[in-house]
Design a protein around this motif. Structure first.
Motif: not given
Length: 424
Positions: A330-336, A345-363
């Motif tokens: 809803q704001n200016t996107p900031c994606i990391t 192990k190599l660990v990598w991620s995509v993080a954002d400042n978006g509206i988020g996802i409720a826990r009951e929808h994660h699966r």
């Protein structure tokens, strides 16, 4: 059929199923208790007849009840006189046969002179023909507890009492099994109906979404084509350039939408990792940051981020995650985009400042065509295939993915895998 009505029917069905099983269990338990009581009464009468026969043989009179029950399958019988083992066994088998107690039993005779069991035997009764039984006696050293208060007595135990009572409940057990089978079939049918309804709703939503999404660029292209076909369009270079740009953008948009559908339809899970090559994840993320600038921030802590993956599938996975992060903000996107190493192990991620996802929808978000319900209003259009494709690529490569999200504060998709070492 409304959701409230379906929910009510499901609740009533579950209550009915639980009620049926409860009633069946109660009746089965009562039937077993009745069988035990009948067995005890029959055994009591048969043993009393044996005690009377022994008393007549010894020419004495029983002045009180000779049988005492210590447990459901254990009895003590007072005789007030010495007992001959062979004769006692004959009396026992004859009485049990008359009362149809065709079950194994063991007995022991107590001698008051030396205060110990002087004889013990285990008798196995086997039915060979209807109405006839043969007794097989196996003499063994049996230890029975001493029963105080009696002078001469014998003790008898029915080790197969539970099996005998259960065997008399064949009809009850068969009816219980039939009811259980019907309940299972009903539950399975209800599950299939609900699952089919959910799939129907998903299909309907998908058709509605894809119809709207494809009609928009097609309508725009048709309007632009009409404008470009005007005779005087060549004399208006600015207008010509503008509509040519619209045609190019809408064509790319239409191609992307069609590709997102065909992407999943044409590529089974195994083929998503068929053409594996060594990919530099840091370099790929740097290229994507240039493409989506200025909304991408890099945090590449891993000095070497080489992975063995299908280059096209990996790039599409990242594009899907970045595209979702841009759309659902809803704001200016900031994606990391970040990479780091944890051991091997190599660990990598995509993080954002978006509206988020409720826990009951994660699966559920990685399911095909699944979109987080927002009522009848969808501010962001889509097919529900982006994260499904992400999940398919992750499973095809054997990686792991975790979602961390807070509603209103953004989401982080973290993937972990073993880095590729070209020196191996």
């Amino acid at each position: 059929m409304s959701r409230a009505l379906i929910r009510t029917l499901v609740i009533l069905s579950v209550v009915a199923i639980v009620g049926i099983l409860t009633v069946q269990a109660v009746w089965l338990r009562r039937a077993y208790a009745l069988g035990e009581r009948q067995f005890r009464q029959t055994a009591f009468v048969a043993l009393q007849e044996v005690a009377d026969a022994v008393a007549r043989l010894n020419k004495i009179t029983q002045t009180r009840s000779a049988v005492t029950q210590l447990s459901p399958d254990y009895f003590v019988v007072r005789t007030d006189a010495p007992i001959d083992p062979i004769l006692l066994e004959h009396y026992l088998q004859d009485a049990f046969r008359r009362h149809r107690l065709l079950t194994d039993f063991e007995y022991g005779i107590y001698n008051c002179d030396n205060e110990q069991m002087v004889y013990g035997a285990y008798v196995s009764t086997q039915v060979t023909q209807p109405g006839k039984a043969t007794g097989k006696r196996v003499s063994k050293a049996r230890t029975h507890p001493k029963f105080p208060g009696y002078t001469y007595y014998f003790e008898i135990r029915f080790p197969g009492q539970g099996s005998l009572v259960a065997g008399q409940l064949d009809g009850w057990l068969a009816s219980s099994a039939a009811v259980g089978l019907v309940v299972l079939l009903f539950g399975y049918t209800l599950w299939v109906v609900l699952r089919q309804r959910r799939l129907t709703e998903i299909q309907r939503d998908f058709i509605n979404n894809i119809t709207h999404e494809l009609q928009t660029p097609v309508s725009t292209l048709r309007i632009a084509a009409d404008v470009l076909q005007q005779p005087d369009i060549g004399t208006q270079p600015d207008r010509l350039s503008q509509y040519a740009r619209i045609v190019g953008e809408e064509s790319k948009r239409l191609q992307k939408q069609v590709q997102s559908v065909l992407q999943v339809a044409r590529n089974p899970r195994t083929s998503l990792a068929a053409n594996r090559t060594v990919v530099d994840l840091n370099a790929l993320m740097t290229d994507l940051a240039d493409t989506y600038a200025p909304h991408i921030r890099l945090d590449l802590q891993a000095k070497q981020a080489l992975i063995l993956a299908d280059a096209y599938a990996l790039e599409t996975l990242l594009n899907n995650l970045i595209d979702n992060a841009r759309k659902y903000c809803q704001n200016t996107p900031c994606i990391t985009l970040s990479t780091r190493t944890e051991g091997q192990k190599l660990v990598w991620s995509v993080a954002d400042n978006g509206i988020g996802i409720a826990r009951e929808h994660h699966r559920a978000i990685f399911r095909q065509f699944y979109r987080i319900p927002t009522g009848d209003v969808h501010d962001v259009k889509g097919f529900g295939l982006g994260l499904y494709y992400v999940g398919q690529v992750v499973r095809a490569h054997g990686w792991t993915i975790n979602l961390t999200s807070v509603v209103g504060a953004g989401s982080t998709f973290t993937l972990s895998l073993y880095a590729h070492n070209p020196l191996r």
